[in-house]
Design an enzyme around this catalytic site. Sequence first.
Site, PDB file in Angstrom:
ATOM      1  N   SER A 142       0.870  -1.181   0.000  1.00 34.26           N
ATOM      2  CA  SER A 142       0.000   0.000   0.000  1.00 34.26           C
ATOM      3  C   SER A 142       0.903   1.225   0.000  1.00 34.26           C
ATOM      4  O   SER A 142       2.087   1.130   0.363  1.00 34.26           O
ATOM      5  CB  SER A 142      -0.840  -0.011   1.285  1.00 34.26           C
ATOM      6  N   TYR A 155      -2.550  -1.210  10.500  1.00 37.81           N
ATOM      7  CA  TYR A 155      -2.433  -1.353   9.042  1.00 37.81           C
ATOM      8  C   TYR A 155      -1.086  -0.796   8.558  1.00 37.81           C
ATOM      9  O   TYR A 155      -0.378  -1.446   7.786  1.00 37.81           O
ATOM     10  CB  TYR A 155      -3.601  -0.605   8.385  1.00 37.81           C
TER      11      TYR A 155
HETATM   12  P1  NAD Z   1     -11.418  -6.412  -0.248  1.00 38.20           P
HETATM   13  O1  NAD Z   1     -12.072  -6.236   1.069  1.00 38.20           O
HETATM   14  O2  NAD Z   1     -12.206  -6.106  -1.493  1.00 38.20           O
HETATM   15  O3  NAD Z   1     -10.824  -7.888  -0.378  1.00 38.20           O
HETATM   16  C1  NAD Z   1     -10.145  -8.505   0.688  1.00 38.20           C
HETATM   17  C2  NAD Z   1     -10.009  -9.987   0.414  1.00 38.20           C
HETATM   18  O4  NAD Z   1      -9.383 -10.601   1.536  1.00 38.20           O
HETATM   19  C3  NAD Z   1     -11.373 -10.692   0.238  1.00 38.20           C
HETATM   20  O5  NAD Z   1     -11.257 -11.690  -0.750  1.00 38.20           O
HETATM   21  C4  NAD Z   1     -11.595 -11.331   1.607  1.00 38.20           C
HETATM   22  O6  NAD Z   1     -12.456 -12.461   1.573  1.00 38.20           O
HETATM   23  C5  NAD Z   1     -10.182 -11.716   1.957  1.00 38.20           C
HETATM   24  N1  NAD Z   1     -10.020 -11.969   3.389  1.00 38.20           N
HETATM   25  C6  NAD Z   1     -10.399 -11.187   4.428  1.00 38.20           C
HETATM   26  N2  NAD Z   1     -10.109 -11.809   5.597  1.00 38.20           N
HETATM   27  C7  NAD Z   1      -9.544 -13.005   5.275  1.00 38.20           C
HETATM   28  C8  NAD Z   1      -9.043 -14.087   6.036  1.00 38.20           C
HETATM   29  N3  NAD Z   1      -9.052 -14.078   7.385  1.00 38.20           N
HETATM   30  N4  NAD Z   1      -8.522 -15.155   5.367  1.00 38.20           N
HETATM   31  C9  NAD Z   1      -8.513 -15.194   4.013  1.00 38.20           C
HETATM   32  N5  NAD Z   1      -8.968 -14.175   3.248  1.00 38.20           N
HETATM   33  C10 NAD Z   1      -9.476 -13.109   3.871  1.00 38.20           C
HETATM   34  O7  NAD Z   1     -10.108  -5.510  -0.191  1.00 38.20           O
HETATM   35  P2  NAD Z   1      -9.144  -4.893  -1.313  1.00 38.20           P
HETATM   36  O8  NAD Z   1      -9.315  -3.420  -1.268  1.00 38.20           O
HETATM   37  O9  NAD Z   1      -9.257  -5.603  -2.596  1.00 38.20           O
HETATM   38  O10 NAD Z   1      -7.714  -5.181  -0.624  1.00 38.20           O
HETATM   39  C11 NAD Z   1      -6.842  -6.173  -1.075  1.00 38.20           C
HETATM   40  C12 NAD Z   1      -5.438  -5.796  -0.610  1.00 38.20           C
HETATM   41  O11 NAD Z   1      -5.079  -4.542  -1.173  1.00 38.20           O
HETATM   42  C13 NAD Z   1      -5.289  -5.648   0.905  1.00 38.20           C
HETATM   43  O12 NAD Z   1      -4.061  -6.189   1.323  1.00 38.20           O
HETATM   44  C14 NAD Z   1      -5.288  -4.145   1.086  1.00 38.20           C
HETATM   45  O13 NAD Z   1      -4.608  -3.760   2.239  1.00 38.20           O
HETATM   46  C15 NAD Z   1      -4.567  -3.707  -0.169  1.00 38.20           C
HETATM   47  N6  NAD Z   1      -4.788  -2.310  -0.541  1.00 38.20           N
HETATM   48  C16 NAD Z   1      -6.044  -1.860  -0.821  1.00 38.20           C
HETATM   49  C17 NAD Z   1      -6.197  -0.532  -1.174  1.00 38.20           C
HETATM   50  C18 NAD Z   1      -7.535   0.040  -1.489  1.00 38.20           C
HETATM   51  O14 NAD Z   1      -7.634   1.270  -1.586  1.00 38.20           O
HETATM   52  N7  NAD Z   1      -8.557  -0.753  -1.684  1.00 38.20           N
HETATM   53  C19 NAD Z   1      -5.096   0.331  -1.243  1.00 38.20           C
HETATM   54  C20 NAD Z   1      -3.831  -0.183  -0.956  1.00 38.20           C
HETATM   55  C21 NAD Z   1      -3.702  -1.509  -0.609  1.00 38.20           C
END
Ligand code: NAD
Length: 260
Positions: A142, A155
């Site tokens: 991130s 986080y």
């Molecule tokens: P999201 O909530 O859409 O998806 C998260 C995924 O993780 C889902 O498939 C969920 O089922 C899974 N998950 C949650 N808890 C779990 C567990 N205990 N065991 C197995 N799987 C589990 O989120 P996203 O925005 O797609 O985020 C994905 C990654 O990207 C994360 O690591 C997040 O920190 C990172 N990220 C997101 C953003 C953003 O703005 N969305 C920005 C930077 C980084």
Amino acid sequence: MLDGKTALITGSTSGIGAAIAERFGKDGANVVLNGLGDEAEIEAQRAGLEKAHGIKAGYANADLTDPGAIEGLMGYVARDFGGADILVNNAGVQHVSPIEDFPVAKWDLIIALNLTAAFHTTRMAMSGMKEKGWGRIINTASAHALVASPFKSAYVAAKHGIAGFTKVVALEGAEHGVRCNAICPGYVYTPLVEGQVADTAKSRGMSEEEVKRDVLLAAQPTKEFVTSEQVAAMASFLCSPDGQQINGAMMQIDGGWVAQ
Ligand code: NAD
């Protein structure tokens, strides 16, 4: 491009991970999905990948906060797919709260899922990659792996941790054909961010529209959200021959956020 390879993408039942699974399927890789959610919807996603791309797609519902479940997941990928050639450590959750009120259980959950799970998957995938002389490990980090924001202590700590972990794995794999990089997105509008908008609105006493404009996109100079597909395209590039010398990098895709 990735014919014959297998990509395991954690947290791929939603958001960024789902887009990466779709992209790797399109690139010709077999794909293993992981994540939580509605079983029928996940089965439709899995079957849809097979149908759209003529690849083999699997799914394991391992809860990645449980090291035993991660062992089960890696065993399934080894048995049914011959191991992961590409590992994307993507599953993650967020919690927004001032440090003095930060729930201890939330801290433990975020460190377990956003940081420690990547250690377990990587330690179990590494020897297979070294033996094959080819492997790609991509950690969805991130912008918060590089800079901080208030109210996101667990986080930001986990994401800074994954940045360091990425560099170590990059050095250990370097002479074995294994590459490890982190993708550092700014705000991508996924269910994770939707939840954050509501929590931040509560923490800061603002409306959800104000949070989007004045908190989230305030940090992002382009004033636009990154898309999941753009993050997936970067992951694909890291697995392409042109990406071969990228190793231990923090790949920013944040509209200029950390340039400030
Ligand atoms: P999201 O909530 O859409 O998806 C998260 C995924 O993780 C889902 O498939 C969920 O089922 C899974 N998950 C949650 N808890 C779990 C567990 N205990 N065991 C197995 N799987 C589990 O989120 P996203 O925005 O797609 O985020 C994905 C990654 O990207 C994360 O690591 C997040 O920190 C990172 N990220 C997101 C953003 C953003 O703005 N969305 C920005 C930077 C980084």
